[in-house]
Design an enzyme around this catalytic site. Structure first.
Site, PDB file in Angstrom:
ATOM      1  CG  HIS A 138      11.257 -15.406 -24.727  1.00  0.00           C
ATOM      2  ND1 HIS A 138      12.081 -16.313 -24.091  1.00  0.00           N
ATOM      3  CD2 HIS A 138      11.728 -14.184 -24.409  1.00  0.00           C
ATOM      4  CE1 HIS A 138      13.014 -15.682 -23.419  1.00  0.00           C
ATOM      5  NE2 HIS A 138      12.824 -14.379 -23.590  1.00  0.00           N
ATOM      6  CG  ASP A 164      15.109 -14.971 -26.209  1.00  0.00           C
ATOM      7  OD1 ASP A 164      15.821 -15.976 -26.229  1.00  0.00           O
ATOM      8  OD2 ASP A 164      15.320 -13.985 -25.471  1.00  0.00           O
ATOM      9  CG  ASP A 223      -0.210  -8.657 -19.152  1.00  0.00           C
ATOM     10  OD1 ASP A 223       0.517  -9.221 -19.989  1.00  0.00           O
ATOM     11  OD2 ASP A 223      -1.362  -9.044 -18.894  1.00  0.00           O
ATOM     12  CB  VAL A 258      12.717  -7.882 -14.062  1.00  0.00           C
ATOM     13  CG1 VAL A 258      13.672  -7.782 -12.882  1.00  0.00           C
ATOM     14  CG2 VAL A 258      12.167  -6.503 -14.439  1.00  0.00           C
ATOM     15  CG  ASP A 292       9.020  -9.644 -15.051  1.00  0.00           C
ATOM     16  OD1 ASP A 292      10.096 -10.016 -15.564  1.00  0.00           O
ATOM     17  OD2 ASP A 292       8.083 -10.440 -14.822  1.00  0.00           O
ATOM     18  CB  THR A 348      22.877 -11.313 -18.242  1.00  0.00           C
ATOM     19  OG1 THR A 348      21.937 -11.377 -19.326  1.00  0.00           O
ATOM     20  CG2 THR A 348      24.085 -10.535 -18.724  1.00  0.00           C
TER      21      THR A 348
END
Length: 207
Positions: A124, A150, A96, A56, A78, A13
């Protein structure tokens, strides 16, 4: 390298691995987020029971959290159904980030809260970060944290935090993470720092 940094490397990751993860390609992004998470949770990892992450992707960070928090159920949300998966203590659900009703429905399907850690690593996009935070902040446990990764302007996190209507009694702080690898810094051409500042996490807690 904290234990969480090592797990970031293991599970590939970008939250806190090393340049070897991506072959050291300068354009790749590798953040310094894991030292900050370890500073918050490292001394009570066993007490964390519920973790939720928005975003995800390949599931790498969900597997990292599963190993880092040995007693926690890990929930991933996700909008892309093709990335959703179940395995071990990880369960994923469709949601969403710009639709509060879908976020609440996903939390209900996952068994409800509260969550000891919620991470927004979704689109983001600022408008999604605002809506997702306003929807999910009430699901943070009394000793838990809500973390936004982010952000658009790392050197001025207050610009985003000022737009989020947090529940009464919840406060935020900026957690500096420094400059990571590749594009892991404030956005290029930032009007405040010219893109030279390091990254920042926005962390919400109950006062």
């Amino acid at each position: 390298m904290t234990p969480l940094c090592e797990l970031a490397d293991k599970h590939q990751t970008d939250k806190g691995g090393t340049s070897t993860m991506y072959g050291g390609v300068p354009g790749d992004t590798c953040h310094n987020y894991t030292p900050a998470y370890h500073a918050i949770y490292g001394d009570h990892r066993d007490a964390v029971l519920n973790v939720l992450e928005v975003g995800v992707n390949a599931g790498c960070s969900l597997r990292m959290w599963e190993e880092y928090f040995p007693n926690a159920r890990i929930v991933g949300l996700d909008i892309r159904r093709e990335v959703l998966f179940d395995g071990g203590r990880v369960r994923c659900y469709w949601a969403d980030g710009g639709n509060p009703a879908s976020l609440r429905d996903a939390v209900a399907l996952a068994g409800g809260g509260p969550y000891d850690l919620i991470i927004d690593d979704g689109s983001h996009e600022e408008h999604h970060q605002i809506r997702t935070a306003e929807t999910l902040l009430p699901f943070v446990s009394r000793d838990g944290c809500y973390v936004i990764e982010d952000i658009d302007c790392d050197c001025r996190p207050e610009l985003l935090a000022a737009k989020i209507a947090a529940p009464a009694g919840m406060v935020w702080e900026a957690v500096p993470c420094g400059v990571g690898i590749g594009k892991a810094r404030c956005r290029p051409g930032c009007e405040f720092c010219g893109g030279q500042a390091g990254e920042t996490l926005i962390v919400y807690r109950w006062a």
